[in-house]
Every structure is written in structure tokens, then in C-alpha cells.
Design a protein around this motif. Structure first.
Motif, PDB file in Angstrom:
ATOM      1  N   ARG A  62      17.851  33.636  52.996  1.00 15.81           N
ATOM      2  CA  ARG A  62      16.616  34.365  52.658  1.00 15.81           C
ATOM      3  C   ARG A  62      16.825  35.871  52.760  1.00 15.81           C
ATOM      4  N   ARG A  63      17.575  36.306  53.752  1.00 11.44           N
ATOM      5  CA  ARG A  63      17.871  37.730  53.892  1.00 11.44           C
ATOM      6  C   ARG A  63      18.726  38.226  52.733  1.00 11.44           C
ATOM      7  N   PHE A  64      19.704  37.425  52.325  1.00 11.03           N
ATOM      8  CA  PHE A  64      20.531  37.786  51.177  1.00 11.03           C
ATOM      9  C   PHE A  64      19.684  37.902  49.912  1.00 11.03           C
ATOM     10  N   GLN A  65      18.718  36.988  49.748  1.00 12.97           N
ATOM     11  CA  GLN A  65      17.841  37.025  48.580  1.00 12.97           C
ATOM     12  C   GLN A  65      17.005  38.299  48.555  1.00 12.97           C
ATOM     13  N   VAL A  66      16.483  38.675  49.730  1.00  8.23           N
ATOM     14  CA  VAL A  66      15.681  39.899  49.820  1.00  8.23           C
ATOM     15  C   VAL A  66      16.533  41.119  49.480  1.00  8.23           C
ATOM     16  N   GLU A 111      13.969  57.155  53.170  1.00  2.00           N
ATOM     17  CA  GLU A 111      14.380  55.963  53.917  1.00  2.00           C
ATOM     18  C   GLU A 111      13.429  54.784  53.716  1.00  2.00           C
ATOM     19  N   LEU A 112      12.353  55.000  52.944  1.00  2.00           N
ATOM     20  CA  LEU A 112      11.341  53.952  52.782  1.00  2.00           C
ATOM     21  C   LEU A 112      11.905  52.693  52.139  1.00  2.00           C
ATOM     22  N   ALA A 113      12.755  52.860  51.114  1.00  2.00           N
ATOM     23  CA  ALA A 113      13.301  51.697  50.411  1.00  2.00           C
ATOM     24  C   ALA A 113      14.067  50.791  51.368  1.00  2.00           C
ATOM     25  N   LYS A 114      14.881  51.395  52.245  1.00  2.00           N
ATOM     26  CA  LYS A 114      15.642  50.628  53.222  1.00  2.00           C
ATOM     27  C   LYS A 114      14.721  49.923  54.209  1.00  2.00           C
ATOM     28  N   LEU A 115      13.698  50.642  54.700  1.00  2.00           N
ATOM     29  CA  LEU A 115      12.767  50.065  55.673  1.00  2.00           C
ATOM     30  C   LEU A 115      12.014  48.875  55.077  1.00  2.00           C
ATOM     31  N   GLN A 116      11.547  49.003  53.836  1.00  2.00           N
ATOM     32  CA  GLN A 116      10.803  47.916  53.198  1.00  2.00           C
ATOM     33  C   GLN A 116      11.679  46.686  52.995  1.00  2.00           C
ATOM     34  N   THR A 117      12.950  46.917  52.684  1.00  2.00           N
ATOM     35  CA  THR A 117      13.881  45.794  52.540  1.00  2.00           C
ATOM     36  C   THR A 117      14.024  45.037  53.848  1.00  2.00           C
ATOM     37  N   ILE A 121      12.240  39.950  57.349  1.00  2.00           N
ATOM     38  CA  ILE A 121      11.631  39.316  58.523  1.00  2.00           C
ATOM     39  C   ILE A 121      10.280  38.698  58.193  1.00  2.00           C
ATOM     40  N   ASP A 122       9.454  39.407  57.439  1.00  2.00           N
ATOM     41  CA  ASP A 122       8.110  38.897  57.124  1.00  2.00           C
ATOM     42  C   ASP A 122       7.627  39.486  55.805  1.00  2.00           C
ATOM     43  N   ARG A 123       7.666  38.685  54.759  1.00  2.00           N
ATOM     44  CA  ARG A 123       7.208  39.135  53.446  1.00  2.00           C
ATOM     45  C   ARG A 123       5.712  39.437  53.436  1.00  2.00           C
ATOM     46  N   ASN A 124       4.959  38.774  54.317  1.00  2.00           N
ATOM     47  CA  ASN A 124       3.503  38.910  54.336  1.00  2.00           C
ATOM     48  C   ASN A 124       3.003  39.935  55.352  1.00  2.00           C
ATOM     49  N   ALA A 125       3.913  40.739  55.883  1.00  2.00           N
ATOM     50  CA  ALA A 125       3.506  41.763  56.844  1.00  2.00           C
ATOM     51  C   ALA A 125       2.535  42.745  56.186  1.00  2.00           C
ATOM     52  N   PHE A 126       1.512  43.140  56.949  1.00  2.00           N
ATOM     53  CA  PHE A 126       0.538  44.115  56.460  1.00  2.00           C
ATOM     54  C   PHE A 126       1.061  45.500  56.816  1.00  2.00           C
ATOM     55  N   ILE A 127       1.332  46.324  55.796  1.00  2.00           N
ATOM     56  CA  ILE A 127       1.967  47.627  55.997  1.00  2.00           C
ATOM     57  C   ILE A 127       1.038  48.722  55.490  1.00  2.00           C
ATOM     58  N   ILE A 128       0.801  49.706  56.335  1.00  2.00           N
ATOM     59  CA  ILE A 128      -0.016  50.864  55.967  1.00  2.00           C
ATOM     60  C   ILE A 128       0.880  52.098  56.018  1.00  2.00           C
ATOM     61  N   MET A 129       0.944  52.845  54.916  1.00  2.00           N
ATOM     62  CA  MET A 129       1.784  54.036  54.858  1.00  2.00           C
ATOM     63  C   MET A 129       0.927  55.266  54.594  1.00  2.00           C
ATOM     64  N   GLY A 130       1.152  56.308  55.344  1.00  2.35           N
ATOM     65  CA  GLY A 130       0.415  57.551  55.166  1.00  2.35           C
ATOM     66  C   GLY A 130       1.316  58.753  55.299  1.00  2.35           C
ATOM     67  N   VAL A 131       1.023  59.789  54.534  1.00  2.00           N
ATOM     68  CA  VAL A 131       1.837  61.001  54.537  1.00  2.00           C
ATOM     69  C   VAL A 131       1.682  61.738  55.863  1.00  2.00           C
ATOM     70  N   VAL A 132       2.806  62.168  56.410  1.00  2.00           N
ATOM     71  CA  VAL A 132       2.821  62.992  57.619  1.00  2.00           C
ATOM     72  C   VAL A 132       3.365  64.358  57.219  1.00  2.00           C
ATOM     73  N   LYS A 133       2.555  65.388  57.345  1.00  2.00           N
ATOM     74  CA  LYS A 133       2.961  66.712  56.874  1.00  2.00           C
ATOM     75  C   LYS A 133       4.188  67.235  57.616  1.00  2.00           C
ATOM     76  N   ASP A 134       4.199  67.073  58.926  1.00  5.49           N
ATOM     77  CA  ASP A 134       5.338  67.526  59.721  1.00  5.49           C
ATOM     78  C   ASP A 134       5.236  66.881  61.089  1.00  5.49           C
ATOM     79  N   LEU A 135       6.300  66.954  61.858  1.00  4.78           N
ATOM     80  CA  LEU A 135       6.280  66.386  63.204  1.00  4.78           C
ATOM     81  C   LEU A 135       7.231  67.152  64.095  1.00  4.78           C
ATOM     82  N   LYS A 136       7.086  66.926  65.393  1.00  2.00           N
ATOM     83  CA  LYS A 136       7.908  67.605  66.377  1.00  2.00           C
ATOM     84  C   LYS A 136       8.314  66.615  67.453  1.00  2.00           C
TER      85      LYS A 136
END
Length: 323
Positions: free
Chosen positions: A36-40, A287-293, A298-313
Motif C-alpha cells: 500500500r505504501r508503494f502504491q501511494v 515540502e508539502l508534496a512529500k508530507l502529503q505522500t 498511513i491514513d488516506r482519510n486523514a482530515f488535513i487543514i492547511m493555512g498560510v503562515v506568513k513567518d515564524l521564529k
């Protein structure tokens, strides 16, 4: 999935497991999750390279159908290549590779080796397309050249980013300098392009530099549209029953810090609320493409919320490249 491909993945999974446990027989229960991981991984790789190919041909059309025949330039590494192509006798395809090479070496250290490899492939494909594919010259109107040349170039850059790579390496430099200096990514990119346009005004003409600014603005706005924002960081909230596996994947495999919130579901399958951990992490949009893969493995049905972060420290994101 195609039966031949399924058999190939099963055989590959079995061989990998047999290498790890020489003394024990491999069971079907062990093979299924690995397959299944190989398929993903395969499905995501196909989608990402599809985006990259579209991006390469779109950028090639913007360059050869609009900018190159009229000796226009753009911002970023592409603009540097176009500028050098106008003042030297070197081929643009070669210049695209040479100019982007230092940025890709930097990307391998700051973002990750896989990202750098995919970007090398994307830029090499663009160089081949620019050298061998004959696009029609669409127009000689300077305003249309600036606007639509920038549009197709920006669309190509944006699609490549969605595929987990870049065809213009100055954004990698901007991320690197943004981590070292007290500047935003946008500030660094603006500074780089001001220098490029100033050189263009000196070596070519002020009019060419002004049209180049218009081309850059058109390309930048198109990239915004394609990838939903040029901000460097994206906050990702993940809600899944497999929260512990996701935590281990983030911290041990991707080497990213995460925060765990104790949450309670409002309504479950049985009609009552239930406890679960909620994971929050921050990654760069490259890095989003790698993270989503990895999440899909692990869980195709995971609920994922993505939001823009202007900057961080603080934290680990500015210190460690994605593994």
C-alpha cells in the motif's frame, strides 16, 4: 491497479521484507501495508511528474513563444539566463542549467536531496525543451509579450512547485537568506530582481527593463494563483485515528517538530464524542508534496487543514532540511 503492476509491487515488498528478516517467513499481513505504501508513492510520483512536465512545456512556451524572439528578460534565475543569453553567445538551455546549479546545490542542503534531484530533472527537461522544441512566435506586440510571456512562464513555475520541484532556483536562495537575515522571503526576492532589472537596464535598455518588470509581475501573480500563495510556510493540522503513527513519521522520518493537542471528536460513527490527538506542524510549501505522500501512506482519510503562515521564529523548521 493493473494486475502486472500489483504483482510487481508485491514481489518488491516481499524481497524487501525477506532482506530484513532472513530467519523468519514473510506473512501476507506484513506485505499488504508495504504494498500500500508503494502504491501511494507511485501514484504521488506520477501526479507530481505530470505537474512538472506540464510546467516545463508551459515555461518553454513562455520563453520561446514570447520572450526569446523579442529579447525580453524576466526576474529570477530565468531572467539571469535570458540576460546572459542576450550578451553572450551561449545557448539558453545550457545557461538555464548552469545558472540554476548553485541554487540546486544549496537546495540539497536546506530543503532536501530528493527535492534537489527533482529540480535538476525539471530544469534539465526545460533546457531540452527550449533547445529542441520549436514553438510558434505568437505576437510582436511588446505589451502582450510581457503579459502573456510572464503568464506562461509563471504557470510553468507554479506547476513545477506543485510537483515538488522548482525550475527557477532563486526562490531557494531567498529561503536560505531569509533564514540567515532578518528579511522576509518576498524582500529577498525583490532585492534579487531589482539587481537583475538594473543590470538589464544598463546592458540592454531602460525600456527592456521596464517590460521585464511587467513580465515578472505577471509571472509572480500567476505563480500565486497556481500554488495558492508564495508564502514560505504552511501550517498543517492533521486529525486522524492513526495519530501516533503520524507523529512518529513527522518526528523520526521527516525530522519535523509537531505539537499534539488533546482533542475530542464532536460526533463519531457510534453517535458519541471520542478522544483523539490532533497534530499540528509547519512545513515550507516546497515540502508539502512529500508530507502529503507520507500522510497518505498511513491514513488516506486523514482530515488535513492547511493555512498560510506568513513567518515564524524558533523551532526546528529553520534549522533542519527535510530528510
Amino acid at each position: 491497479m493493473n494486475p502486472f503492476l500489483s504483482k510487481l509491487l508485491i514481489d518488491l515488498a516481499r524481497k524487501r521484507l525477506e532482506k530484513k528478516q532472513v530467519d523468519k517467513p514473510v506473512s501476507k499481513k506484513q506485505i499488504v501495508p508495504l504494498v500500500r505504501r508503494f502504491q501511494v508513492e507511485l501514484s504521488h510520483a506520477i501526479k507530481e511528474y505530470f505537474f512538472i512536465i506540464i510546467g516545463v512545456f508551459s515555461a518553454g512556451f513562455g520563453l520561446k513563444g514570447f520572450l526569446l524572439p523579442n529579447k525580453f528578460i524576466d526576474g529570477g534565475a530565468t531572467g539571469i539566463s535570458l540576460l546572459l543569453e542576450n550578451v553572450t553567445s551561449l545557448n539558453l538551455g545550457l545557461l538555464l542549467v548552469l545558472v540554476n546549479l548553485p541554487f540546486l546545490i544549496l537546495a540539497s542542503r536546506t530543503i532536501g536531496i530528493r527535492f534537489a534531484i527533482k529540480s535538476i530533472i525539471a530544469i534539465t527537461l526545460l533546457a531540452i525543451v527550449v533547445h529542441f522544441v520549436n514553438y510558434p512566435i505568437v505576437t510582436e506586440d511588446k505589451l502582450l509579450i510581457a503579459v502573456f510571456g510572464g503568464f506562461f512562464l509563471g504557470f510553468g513555475i507554479g506547476m513545477s512547485i506543485r510537483g515538488g520541484s522548482v525550475i527557477d532556483g532563486t526562490e531557494v536562495l531567498a529561503i536560505f537568506l531569509g533564514r540567515k537575515l532578518s528579511l522576509t522571503i518576498g524582500d529577498v526576492l525583490l532585492l534579487i530582481n531589482v539587481i537583475i532589472f538594473a543590470v538589464g537596464a544598463y546592458t540592454l535598455s531602460i525600456e527592456t527593463a521596464l517590460y521585464a518588470m511587467l513580465t515578472y509581475l505577471a509571472a509572480a501573480k500567476t505563480v500565486d494563483f497556481v500554488v495558492d500563495g508564495v508564502e514560505e510556510y504552511v501550517g498543517v493540522t492533521i486529525i486522524s485515528n492513526n495519530h501516533e503513527e503520524l507523529r512518529i513519521m513527522l518526528t523520526e522520518k521527516l525530522r519535523r517538530a509537531c505539537t499534539i493537542y488533546a482533542g475530542k471528536g464532536g460526533y463519531g460513527k457510534q453517535g458519541y464524542s471520542y478522544d483523539k490527538d490532533i497534530i499540528y506542524t509547519v512545513v515550507t510549501r516546497l515540502e508539502l508534496a512529500k508530507l502529503q505522500t507520507e500522510i497518505d501512506k498511513i491514513d488516506r482519510n486523514a482530515f488535513i487543514i492547511m493555512g498560510v503562515v506568513k513567518d515564524l521564529k524558533g523551532g526546528m523548521i529553520k534549522k533542519r532540511p527535510l530528510k
